[in-house]
Design an enzyme around this catalytic site. Structure first.
Site, PDB file in Angstrom:
ATOM      1  N   GLU A 168       0.795  -1.243   0.000  1.00 36.60           N
ATOM      2  CA  GLU A 168       0.000   0.000   0.000  1.00 36.60           C
ATOM      3  C   GLU A 168       0.821   1.285   0.000  1.00 36.60           C
ATOM      4  O   GLU A 168       0.600   2.170   0.829  1.00 36.60           O
ATOM      5  CB  GLU A 168      -0.973  -0.017   1.188  1.00 36.60           C
ATOM      6  CG  GLU A 168      -1.880  -1.235   1.182  1.00 36.60           C
ATOM      7  CD  GLU A 168      -2.861  -1.271   2.348  1.00 36.60           C
ATOM      8  OE1 GLU A 168      -2.767  -0.414   3.242  1.00 36.60           O
ATOM      9  OE2 GLU A 168      -3.722  -2.166   2.361  1.00 36.60           O
ATOM     10  N   GLU A 196      -5.996 -10.943  -1.415  1.00 36.18           N
ATOM     11  CA  GLU A 196      -6.844 -10.746  -0.228  1.00 36.18           C
ATOM     12  C   GLU A 196      -8.307 -10.721  -0.644  1.00 36.18           C
ATOM     13  O   GLU A 196      -9.089  -9.865  -0.207  1.00 36.18           O
ATOM     14  CB  GLU A 196      -6.465  -9.430   0.483  1.00 36.18           C
ATOM     15  CG  GLU A 196      -4.994  -9.356   0.842  1.00 36.18           C
ATOM     16  CD  GLU A 196      -4.609  -8.119   1.657  1.00 36.18           C
ATOM     17  OE1 GLU A 196      -5.499  -7.410   2.168  1.00 36.18           O
ATOM     18  OE2 GLU A 196      -3.396  -7.863   1.761  1.00 36.18           O
TER      19      GLU A 196
HETATM   20  C1  XIL Z   1      -6.652  -6.505   8.075  1.00 33.90           C
HETATM   21  C2  XIL Z   1      -6.975  -7.685   8.975  1.00 33.90           C
HETATM   22  O1  XIL Z   1      -7.808  -8.570   8.273  1.00 33.90           O
HETATM   23  C3  XIL Z   1      -7.665  -7.212  10.245  1.00 33.90           C
HETATM   24  O2  XIL Z   1      -7.841  -8.302  11.154  1.00 33.90           O
HETATM   25  C4  XIL Z   1      -6.839  -6.104  10.911  1.00 33.90           C
HETATM   26  O3  XIL Z   1      -7.547  -5.598  12.010  1.00 33.90           O
HETATM   27  C5  XIL Z   1      -6.524  -5.003   9.929  1.00 33.90           C
HETATM   28  O4  XIL Z   1      -5.906  -5.543   8.783  1.00 33.90           O
HETATM   29  N1  XIL Z   1      -5.070  -4.746   3.553  1.00 33.90           N
HETATM   30  C6  XIL Z   1      -4.080  -5.562   4.056  1.00 33.90           C
HETATM   31  C7  XIL Z   1      -4.399  -6.466   5.182  1.00 33.90           C
HETATM   32  O5  XIL Z   1      -2.976  -5.631   3.480  1.00 33.90           O
HETATM   33  O6  XIL Z   1      -3.292  -6.691   6.011  1.00 33.90           O
HETATM   34  C8  XIL Z   1      -5.564  -5.951   6.001  1.00 33.90           C
HETATM   35  O7  XIL Z   1      -5.885  -6.956   6.982  1.00 33.90           O
HETATM   36  C9  XIL Z   1      -6.741  -5.638   5.105  1.00 33.90           C
HETATM   37  C10 XIL Z   1      -6.375  -4.590   4.088  1.00 33.90           C
END
Ligand code: XIL
Length: 369
Positions: A153, A258
């Site tokens: 990111e 994701e």
């Molecule tokens: C999220 C997790 O799923 C949650 O449990 C945590 O509270 C916050 O992070 N982008 C990413 C992930 O790269 O690491 C994030 O995961 C979601 C968005």
């Protein structure tokens, strides 16, 4: 497999049983074994195998794993001179024991930083942090973690670089430095740039420029991770397809890292996955607290089918498709961007049952056999 219908009652009954049992044995990872890895994100409890049913589901359905949280810097590197690898060791052992592809998430990210890292204000200290952090973690798992999200990111929605603590202290050189440090620590690990919304045109252009620049400056980038925190109606299949083609034209692998699909209304039409954004809840924003209506369940199944159909079309360019969580009950989308909602974004419900979305993803492969 296709179930042949027959008028003979006994034979039909037998066939039904055999189709059902074949279906029960079916799994996402087997169905897609010749196409790409099918991954999931594991919580701390899942890494520790606390629930036996969840554990069998994970081992049956998935052949790639990412740690949902425990490998983020606030957990692995809580203080300047202290690393904590207790859970990441278990995560890697779990993947090895089950012969899974192991993905490391994540090395350089502005969110979920340890508080001490947020206070780093000068370039010398930040440079030392990056070197120590990346080298220590990647070397520790050299040859065991297959791929890394080296930077997560780094981009704004318009494709410009995010004003993160890394950019502020080091300028954009931090990007190539991070990739060089990771490649030095484990030359064979696959190195990814990972972000959300990078299938959207402006941010995609930014990601393409970023990857080109890192490569031009001597960094090794093997892949791009499109997070895939998506909605029922967007992004369009056209933009997803353009992204697959444009990224792979850079000579990098494309992973969907994701994947989840929200079925809930988005506050102010928010797109993306900035974990720092949060909004007030209301009944209107949480329309399905008890169960998902069939009409939406079917829309979700159709959406997953169309996405996976596109993935299959470009399987030669796609390395891995990872769902962000094992089942709906675990999904971060129950708490983000509004706390306390009930969302249904994954192919398994919170009772660990297959949803129509699961069947529709599997069906794409079965109909071809
Ligand atoms: C999220 C997790 O799923 C949650 O449990 C945590 O509270 C916050 O992070 N982008 C990413 C992930 O790269 O690491 C994030 O995961 C979601 C968005």
């Amino acid at each position: 497999m296709k179930c042949i219908k027959t008028s003979l009652f006994a034979f039909t009954a037998l066939l039904t049983i055999s189709c059902t049992s074949q279906k029960e044995n079916a799994s996402l990872k087997d169905a897609y074994k010749d196409d790409f890895y099918i991954g999931t994100a594991l919580s701390a409890d899942q890494i520790e195998q606390k629930d036996q049913k969840e554990d069998s589901l994970i081992r049956k359905e998935f052949n790639a794993i990412t740690a949902e949280n425990i490998m983020k810097s606030m957990y692995t590197h809580p203080q300047k001179d202290k690393y904590d690898f207790a859970l990441s060791d278990k995560f890697v052992e779990y993947g090895e024991k089950n012969k899974m592809f192991i993905h490391g998430h994540t090395l350089i990210w502005h969110s979920q930083l340890a508080p001490w890292m947020e206070k780093i204000a000068d370039s010398t200290e930040m440079k030392a942090f990056m070197k120590d952090h990346i080298t220590t973690i990647v070397s520790k798992y050299k040859g065991r973690i297959d791929s890394w999200d080296v930077v997560n990111e780094a981009l704004n929605e318009d494709g410009t670089l995010r004003q993160s603590v890394f950019l502020k202290t080091l300028g954009e050189k931090y990007l190539v430095d991070a990739f060089k440090l990771a490649a030095k620590a484990d030359p064979k690990a696959e190195l990814y740039y990972n972000d959300y919304n990078i299938e959207e045109p402006a941010k995609r252009a930014g990601a393409i420029a970023l990857i080109k620049k890192i490569k031009a400056e001597g960094g090794k980038v093997d892949g791009v991770g499109i997070q895939g925190h998506w909605r029922l109606q967007s992004p369009s299949l056209e933009e997803i397809e353009k992204s697959i083609l444009e990224y792979s034209a850079l000579g990098v692998k494309v992973a969907f890292t994701e994947l989840d699909i929200t079925v809930l209304p988005n506050p102010w039409d928010l797109k993306g996955a900035d974990v720092n954004q949060n909004f007030e809840g209301s009944a209107k924003m949480n329309p399905y607290p008890k169960a998902l209506p069939d009409s939406i369940q079917n829309k979700l199944a159709e959406r997953y089918a169309s996405i996976f159909k596109l993935f299959l079309k470009h399987k030669d360019k796609i390395s891995r498709v990872t769902f962000w969580g094992v089942h709906d009950g675990q999904s971060w989308l129950n708490g983000w961007p509004i706390k306390g909602r009930t969302n249904y974004p994954l192919p398994f419900d919170k009772q660990l049952q297959h949803k129509p979305a699961y069947e529709s993803i599997l069906q794409l492969k079965e109909s071809k056999q």
